[in-house]
Design a protein around this motif. Structure first.
Motif, PDB file in Angstrom:
ATOM      1  N   PRO A 242      -0.772 -10.053  13.823  1.00 12.11           N
ATOM      2  CA  PRO A 242      -1.828  -9.206  14.399  1.00 12.11           C
ATOM      3  C   PRO A 242      -1.664  -7.722  14.067  1.00 12.11           C
ATOM      4  O   PRO A 242      -2.626  -6.960  14.225  1.00 12.11           O
ATOM      5  CB  PRO A 242      -1.683  -9.453  15.913  1.00 12.11           C
ATOM      6  N   GLN A 243      -0.484  -7.308  13.629  1.00 15.19           N
ATOM      7  CA  GLN A 243      -0.256  -5.896  13.328  1.00 15.19           C
ATOM      8  C   GLN A 243      -0.292  -5.605  11.827  1.00 15.19           C
ATOM      9  O   GLN A 243       0.023  -4.496  11.416  1.00 15.19           O
ATOM     10  CB  GLN A 243       1.100  -5.456  13.894  1.00 15.19           C
ATOM     11  N   LEU A 244      -0.706  -6.595  11.044  1.00 13.25           N
ATOM     12  CA  LEU A 244      -0.751  -6.427   9.599  1.00 13.25           C
ATOM     13  C   LEU A 244      -2.189  -6.405   9.102  1.00 13.25           C
ATOM     14  O   LEU A 244      -3.068  -7.061   9.667  1.00 13.25           O
ATOM     15  CB  LEU A 244       0.005  -7.558   8.900  1.00 13.25           C
ATOM     16  N   MET A 245      -2.426  -5.662   8.049  1.00 16.78           N
ATOM     17  CA  MET A 245      -3.734  -5.647   7.410  1.00 16.78           C
ATOM     18  C   MET A 245      -3.571  -5.311   5.929  1.00 16.78           C
ATOM     19  O   MET A 245      -2.550  -4.777   5.506  1.00 16.78           O
ATOM     20  CB  MET A 245      -4.664  -4.624   8.085  1.00 16.78           C
ATOM     21  N   VAL A 246      -4.616  -5.674   5.140  1.00 19.06           N
ATOM     22  CA  VAL A 246      -4.665  -5.351   3.711  1.00 19.06           C
ATOM     23  C   VAL A 246      -5.918  -4.537   3.452  1.00 19.06           C
ATOM     24  O   VAL A 246      -7.024  -4.972   3.784  1.00 19.06           O
ATOM     25  CB  VAL A 246      -4.682  -6.639   2.848  1.00 19.06           C
ATOM     26  N   ASP A 247      -5.751  -3.364   2.886  1.00 21.24           N
ATOM     27  CA  ASP A 247      -6.885  -2.512   2.544  1.00 21.24           C
ATOM     28  C   ASP A 247      -7.657  -3.151   1.388  1.00 21.24           C
ATOM     29  O   ASP A 247      -7.094  -3.419   0.325  1.00 21.24           O
ATOM     30  CB  ASP A 247      -6.381  -1.123   2.143  1.00 21.24           C
ATOM     31  N   GLU A 248      -8.947  -3.444   1.604  1.00 18.85           N
ATOM     32  CA  GLU A 248      -9.742  -4.126   0.587  1.00 18.85           C
ATOM     33  C   GLU A 248      -9.914  -3.291  -0.677  1.00 18.85           C
ATOM     34  O   GLU A 248     -10.236  -3.827  -1.736  1.00 18.85           O
ATOM     35  CB  GLU A 248     -11.119  -4.492   1.153  1.00 18.85           C
ATOM     36  N   THR A 249      -9.723  -1.980  -0.586  1.00 23.13           N
ATOM     37  CA  THR A 249      -9.879  -1.121  -1.761  1.00 23.13           C
ATOM     38  C   THR A 249      -8.602  -1.052  -2.604  1.00 23.13           C
ATOM     39  O   THR A 249      -8.607  -0.434  -3.665  1.00 23.13           O
ATOM     40  CB  THR A 249     -10.274   0.305  -1.332  1.00 23.13           C
ATOM     41  N   TYR A 250      -7.538  -1.676  -2.135  1.00 17.69           N
ATOM     42  CA  TYR A 250      -6.271  -1.607  -2.861  1.00 17.69           C
ATOM     43  C   TYR A 250      -6.388  -2.361  -4.180  1.00 17.69           C
ATOM     44  O   TYR A 250      -6.889  -3.496  -4.224  1.00 17.69           O
ATOM     45  CB  TYR A 250      -5.141  -2.204  -2.023  1.00 17.69           C
ATOM     46  N   GLN A 251      -5.939  -1.722  -5.262  1.00 15.70           N
ATOM     47  CA  GLN A 251      -6.004  -2.326  -6.587  1.00 15.70           C
ATOM     48  C   GLN A 251      -4.698  -3.059  -6.900  1.00 15.70           C
ATOM     49  O   GLN A 251      -3.640  -2.446  -7.008  1.00 15.70           O
ATOM     50  CB  GLN A 251      -6.250  -1.238  -7.647  1.00 15.70           C
ATOM     51  N   LEU A 252      -4.780  -4.365  -7.033  1.00 14.50           N
ATOM     52  CA  LEU A 252      -3.605  -5.161  -7.371  1.00 14.50           C
ATOM     53  C   LEU A 252      -3.189  -4.888  -8.818  1.00 14.50           C
ATOM     54  O   LEU A 252      -4.026  -4.615  -9.683  1.00 14.50           O
ATOM     55  CB  LEU A 252      -3.904  -6.651  -7.208  1.00 14.50           C
ATOM     56  N   VAL A 253      -1.900  -4.971  -9.080  1.00 13.82           N
ATOM     57  CA  VAL A 253      -1.391  -4.841 -10.445  1.00 13.82           C
ATOM     58  C   VAL A 253      -1.635  -6.166 -11.162  1.00 13.82           C
ATOM     59  O   VAL A 253      -1.168  -7.216 -10.721  1.00 13.82           O
ATOM     60  CB  VAL A 253       0.107  -4.499 -10.454  1.00 13.82           C
ATOM     61  N   GLN A 254      -2.385  -6.103 -12.256  1.00 11.91           N
ATOM     62  CA  GLN A 254      -2.752  -7.319 -12.973  1.00 11.91           C
ATOM     63  C   GLN A 254      -2.017  -7.420 -14.309  1.00 11.91           C
ATOM     64  O   GLN A 254      -1.647  -6.417 -14.908  1.00 11.91           O
ATOM     65  CB  GLN A 254      -4.260  -7.355 -13.214  1.00 11.91           C
ATOM     66  N   ILE A 255      -1.834  -8.664 -14.760  1.00 15.07           N
ATOM     67  CA  ILE A 255      -1.183  -8.957 -16.036  1.00 15.07           C
ATOM     68  C   ILE A 255      -2.249  -9.411 -17.022  1.00 15.07           C
ATOM     69  O   ILE A 255      -3.058 -10.298 -16.709  1.00 15.07           O
ATOM     70  CB  ILE A 255      -0.131 -10.063 -15.880  1.00 15.07           C
ATOM     71  N   ASN A 256      -2.265  -8.809 -18.197  1.00 16.09           N
ATOM     72  CA  ASN A 256      -3.157  -9.287 -19.258  1.00 16.09           C
ATOM     73  C   ASN A 256      -2.525 -10.541 -19.870  1.00 16.09           C
ATOM     74  O   ASN A 256      -1.546 -10.461 -20.611  1.00 16.09           O
ATOM     75  CB  ASN A 256      -3.350  -8.214 -20.331  1.00 16.09           C
ATOM     76  N   ILE A 257      -3.067 -11.685 -19.529  1.00 15.39           N
ATOM     77  CA  ILE A 257      -2.451 -12.955 -19.915  1.00 15.39           C
ATOM     78  C   ILE A 257      -2.388 -13.127 -21.427  1.00 15.39           C
ATOM     79  O   ILE A 257      -1.525 -13.841 -21.948  1.00 15.39           O
ATOM     80  CB  ILE A 257      -3.222 -14.140 -19.266  1.00 15.39           C
ATOM     81  N   ASN A 258      -3.293 -12.458 -22.164  1.00 12.51           N
ATOM     82  CA  ASN A 258      -3.317 -12.611 -23.618  1.00 12.51           C
ATOM     83  C   ASN A 258      -2.318 -11.701 -24.330  1.00 12.51           C
ATOM     84  O   ASN A 258      -1.950 -11.967 -25.471  1.00 12.51           O
ATOM     85  CB  ASN A 258      -4.730 -12.328 -24.147  1.00 12.51           C
ATOM     86  N   LEU A 259      -1.888 -10.614 -23.663  1.00 14.50           N
ATOM     87  CA  LEU A 259      -0.977  -9.665 -24.286  1.00 14.50           C
ATOM     88  C   LEU A 259       0.438  -9.731 -23.707  1.00 14.50           C
ATOM     89  O   LEU A 259       1.373  -9.228 -24.314  1.00 14.50           O
ATOM     90  CB  LEU A 259      -1.517  -8.241 -24.133  1.00 14.50           C
ATOM     91  N   ALA A 260       0.569 -10.331 -22.527  1.00 13.38           N
ATOM     92  CA  ALA A 260       1.866 -10.340 -21.837  1.00 13.38           C
ATOM     93  C   ALA A 260       2.898 -11.138 -22.624  1.00 13.38           C
ATOM     94  O   ALA A 260       2.591 -12.166 -23.234  1.00 13.38           O
ATOM     95  CB  ALA A 260       1.724 -10.908 -20.431  1.00 13.38           C
ATOM     96  N   THR A 261       4.137 -10.673 -22.572  1.00 19.84           N
ATOM     97  CA  THR A 261       5.237 -11.388 -23.196  1.00 19.84           C
ATOM     98  C   THR A 261       5.723 -12.517 -22.297  1.00 19.84           C
ATOM     99  O   THR A 261       5.332 -12.605 -21.126  1.00 19.84           O
ATOM    100  CB  THR A 261       6.403 -10.433 -23.482  1.00 19.84           C
ATOM    101  N   PHE A 262       6.580 -13.356 -22.845  1.00 15.92           N
ATOM    102  CA  PHE A 262       7.166 -14.453 -22.063  1.00 15.92           C
ATOM    103  C   PHE A 262       7.887 -13.894 -20.827  1.00 15.92           C
ATOM    104  O   PHE A 262       7.742 -14.407 -19.712  1.00 15.92           O
ATOM    105  CB  PHE A 262       8.146 -15.233 -22.936  1.00 15.92           C
ATOM    106  N   LYS A 263       8.650 -12.823 -21.016  1.00 20.61           N
ATOM    107  CA  LYS A 263       9.423 -12.235 -19.925  1.00 20.61           C
ATOM    108  C   LYS A 263       8.516 -11.677 -18.843  1.00 20.61           C
ATOM    109  O   LYS A 263       8.785 -11.839 -17.641  1.00 20.61           O
ATOM    110  CB  LYS A 263      10.334 -11.136 -20.478  1.00 20.61           C
ATOM    111  N   GLU A 264       7.414 -11.035 -19.226  1.00 23.29           N
ATOM    112  CA  GLU A 264       6.500 -10.448 -18.242  1.00 23.29           C
ATOM    113  C   GLU A 264       5.810 -11.531 -17.416  1.00 23.29           C
ATOM    114  O   GLU A 264       5.647 -11.376 -16.197  1.00 23.29           O
ATOM    115  CB  GLU A 264       5.459  -9.587 -18.963  1.00 23.29           C
ATOM    116  N   LEU A 265       5.397 -12.614 -18.051  1.00 24.47           N
ATOM    117  CA  LEU A 265       4.746 -13.700 -17.311  1.00 24.47           C
ATOM    118  C   LEU A 265       5.730 -14.392 -16.378  1.00 24.47           C
ATOM    119  O   LEU A 265       5.415 -14.688 -15.215  1.00 24.47           O
ATOM    120  CB  LEU A 265       4.154 -14.714 -18.289  1.00 24.47           C
ATOM    121  N   ASN A 266       6.922 -14.654 -16.870  1.00 24.36           N
ATOM    122  CA  ASN A 266       7.917 -15.378 -16.076  1.00 24.36           C
ATOM    123  C   ASN A 266       8.414 -14.567 -14.885  1.00 24.36           C
ATOM    124  O   ASN A 266       8.937 -15.122 -13.918  1.00 24.36           O
ATOM    125  CB  ASN A 266       9.100 -15.768 -16.971  1.00 24.36           C
ATOM    126  N   ALA A 267       8.235 -13.237 -14.917  1.00 28.18           N
ATOM    127  CA  ALA A 267       8.697 -12.391 -13.821  1.00 28.18           C
ATOM    128  C   ALA A 267       7.791 -12.493 -12.598  1.00 28.18           C
ATOM    129  O   ALA A 267       8.202 -12.120 -11.496  1.00 28.18           O
ATOM    130  CB  ALA A 267       8.776 -10.930 -14.280  1.00 28.18           C
TER     131      ALA A 267
END
Length: 316
Positions: A242-267
């Motif tokens: 009840p004391q937690l919330m997520v700001d809807e305007t917050y921008q999540l960090v996204q991974i470009n699946i086509n450019l990401a390396t094996f290490k970046e995806l596996n992390a």
């Protein structure tokens, strides 16, 4: 030195001559003929290259014609997710499955309604056994039910009635401070480790784990993801939710699946080592991922995992 004598002594020629030719001794016979016999007995000749090549070509043709197409068709069963508005009290099983529920969940909802149950608010769906919190977060905005029931009207005190007088307790600084902490709301994407420790039951260890998990994810898209932090029990989560919330305007960090390396995806916490290998192999085999629909080619991801992962991916 007489050369003829040297040759005769070295090769074992007899001094006796017949018709002008030297006679071969047994030693000379062995030296001349045994190597050739040995070579003929031990040498292995292999002249079947053309036959083997034709056999291998036939096997490759069989694989291309029969086995390979069947593998491509059976990479992943058909997953049909169509996010649309639905009313869980009236939706058919087919309509429920169309928005991402599997057959078992759809049957449980239908059986619950048949037994006389009903859904009054959106969160009532989570009472269905086995309903994933991650799927609920995605479907919440499409459920045609209120978020909460209307509050009952407060009874107005009539003049003839004596108003209830609440006894006021003496001011206690510790009590007032505790109430203040219990009533505050925390943005879990903005709070640091010290702010998280203001939550009842969250100490330095838990707050550090929450911050680290948030960094690995690229941000929380839902407060339910706090339950995935190692050590956070369901009872502890229920007490702090009840004391937690997520700001809807917050921008999540996204991974470009086509450019990401094996290490970046596996992390990323939602992509295992084996799933990373499957993504890299799929890019090599099929080319770029152009949309979330292309994730259906992956056999190691089910529909729920795909829904959880989509907010953290780019397909450019």
């Amino acid at each position: 030195m007489n050369i003829k004598r040297l040759v005769r002594n070295y090769f074992g020629f007899s001094k006796t001559q017949t018709n002008g030719f030297m006679v071969l001794t047994p030693l000379m016979f062995v030296l001349l003929f045994v190597p050739g016999v040995f070579r003929n007995l031990t040498q292995i000749e292999y002249n079947e290259f053309d036959s083997d090549k034709r056999h291998l070509d036939s096997l490759v043709g069989l694989w291309r014609d029969n086995i390979k197409p069947s593998l491509e068709k059976e990479v992943l069963p058909h997953v049909n997710i169509r996010l649309t508005f639905f009313e869980p009290n009236t939706a058919t099983q087919e309509e429920l499955m169309g928005v991402g529920l599997d057959q078992r969940l759809a049957s449980r909802i239908y059986n619950y309604r048949t037994a006389g149950g009903s859904f009054k608010v959106k969160s009532d769906l989570k009472r269905i056994y086995g309903f994933p919190d991650s799927l609920y977060q995605v479907l919440e905005k499409y459920i045609q039910l209120p978020d909460e029931l209307p509050q009952p009207k407060v009874k107005v005190t009539q003049p003839s009635e004596k108003p209830f007088k609440r006894e006021r307790k003496p001011y206690n600084e510790e009590t007032e401070s505790t109430l203040e902490l219990e009533n505050f709301i925390l943005d879990i994407n903005a709070a640091d480790s010290l702010e998280l420790q203001k939550l009842r039951g969250i100490g330095p260890a838990y707050s550090s784990r929450i911050v680290k998990f948030r960094q690995l994810l690229g941000g929380f898209s839902s407060i339910d993801q706090v339950k995935e932090v190692f050590g956070i029990s369901d009872s502890l989560y229920q007490s702090i939710a009840p004391q937690l919330m997520v700001d809807e305007t917050y921008q999540l960090v996204q991974i470009n699946i086509n450019l990401a390396t094996f290490k970046e995806l596996n992390a990323h916490p939602y992509i295992s080592y084996e799933q990373t290998k499957e993504i890299m192999n799929a890019k090599s085999k099929y080319g770029k991922f152009r949309s979330a629909e292309d994730l259906k080619r992956l056999s190691l991801f089910d529909s729920i995992q795909i829904v959880k992962l989509i907010p953290y991916l780019q397909f450019q």
